[in-house]
Design a protein around this motif. Sequence first.
Motif, mmCIF file in Angstrom:
data_model
loop_
_atom_site.group_PDB
_atom_site.id
_atom_site.type_symbol
_atom_site.label_atom_id
_atom_site.label_comp_id
_atom_site.label_asym_id
_atom_site.label_seq_id
_atom_site.Cartn_x
_atom_site.Cartn_y
_atom_site.Cartn_z
ATOM 1 N N GLN A 125 0.883 -1.264 -0.170
ATOM 2 C CA GLN A 125 0.066 -0.096 0.074
ATOM 3 C C GLN A 125 1.064 1.201 0.000
ATOM 4 O O GLN A 125 1.742 1.356 0.902
ATOM 5 N N ARG A 126 0.503 1.975 -1.069
ATOM 6 C CA ARG A 126 1.387 3.254 -1.061
ATOM 7 C C ARG A 126 0.665 4.488 -0.653
ATOM 8 O O ARG A 126 -0.510 4.682 -1.705
ATOM 9 N N THR B 110 -1.019 7.987 -1.066
ATOM 10 C CA THR B 110 -0.919 9.018 -2.025
ATOM 11 C C THR B 110 -1.574 10.336 -1.462
ATOM 12 O O THR B 110 -1.294 11.181 -2.162
ATOM 13 N N ASP C 43 -5.568 7.925 1.085
ATOM 14 C CA ASP C 43 -5.693 7.431 -0.296
ATOM 15 C C ASP C 43 -4.597 6.489 -0.744
ATOM 16 O O ASP C 43 -3.530 6.820 -0.099
ATOM 17 N N VAL C 44 -4.738 5.241 -1.192
ATOM 18 C CA VAL C 44 -3.533 4.398 -1.399
ATOM 19 C C VAL C 44 -3.772 3.833 -2.809
ATOM 20 O O VAL C 44 -4.845 3.739 -3.408
ATOM 21 N N ASP C 45 -2.459 3.613 -3.268
ATOM 22 C CA ASP C 45 -2.332 2.645 -4.468
ATOM 23 C C ASP C 45 -1.944 1.340 -4.073
ATOM 24 O O ASP C 45 -0.995 1.094 -2.973
ATOM 25 N N TYR C 46 -2.794 0.417 -4.269
ATOM 26 C CA TYR C 46 -2.368 -0.836 -3.579
ATOM 27 C C TYR C 46 -2.233 -1.754 -4.777
ATOM 28 O O TYR C 46 -2.507 -1.831 -6.085
ATOM 29 N N SER C 47 -1.094 -2.827 -4.460
ATOM 30 C CA SER C 47 -0.654 -3.820 -5.481
ATOM 31 C C SER C 47 -0.186 -5.066 -4.692
ATOM 32 O O SER C 47 -0.051 -4.835 -3.427
ATOM 33 N N GLU D 214 -4.001 -4.683 -9.010
ATOM 34 C CA GLU D 214 -3.950 -3.296 -8.714
ATOM 35 C C GLU D 214 -4.810 -2.783 -8.684
ATOM 36 O O GLU D 214 -5.853 -2.881 -9.367
ATOM 37 N N LYS E 94 -6.923 1.178 -6.749
ATOM 38 C CA LYS E 94 -6.749 2.424 -5.835
ATOM 39 C C LYS E 94 -7.963 2.148 -4.687
ATOM 40 O O LYS E 94 -8.949 1.442 -5.023
ATOM 41 N N LYS F 34 -9.111 3.663 -0.356
ATOM 42 C CA LYS F 34 -9.213 4.620 0.760
ATOM 43 C C LYS F 34 -9.304 4.086 1.968
ATOM 44 O O LYS F 34 -10.086 3.128 2.108
ATOM 45 N N SER G 48 -12.585 0.069 -1.427
ATOM 46 C CA SER G 48 -12.212 -0.237 -2.913
ATOM 47 C C SER G 48 -13.104 -0.418 -3.739
ATOM 48 O O SER G 48 -14.220 -0.477 -3.642
#
Length: 127
Positions: free
Chosen positions: A69-70, A72, A84-88, A106, A108, A110, A127
């Motif tokens: 989780q990054r 953003t 808010d996250v970018d998830y992979s 992948e 996006k 919250k 998501s």
Amino acid sequence: MNTTKYQQIVVDYINAYNSFDIDNMLKDMHENIRFENISNGEVTLFVTGVKELRKQALLGVDYFNERMQRITHLQCKDNQVEIDVDYSAVLAVDSPNGYKAGDKLELKGKSLFTFEDCKIIALKDFS
């Protein structure tokens, strides 16, 4: 407790999540934590209590080869932190919805963290 401390708790949680470090994921959870995963407007998972959340978190360790989780965007208001996250993630096992082991996911999302007594009392993932 000030919002800077809440922010640090959330960042620490995400770092522990990314590292599959269950103990550190749960160290700032209230004993009566309420966790919800909401996908496409539907609650797909609801867990109460830190013991039950630990059980669920341990399942995730076996489900993924890697996950990230990054953050953003991060916003604090009163006793809440929203990110808010970018998830992979890369699946370790086949899933019932058709994904296969080795598939990369992948998306996006919250997350909303609510604090009580300096602990996370509620966590909602969207998501």
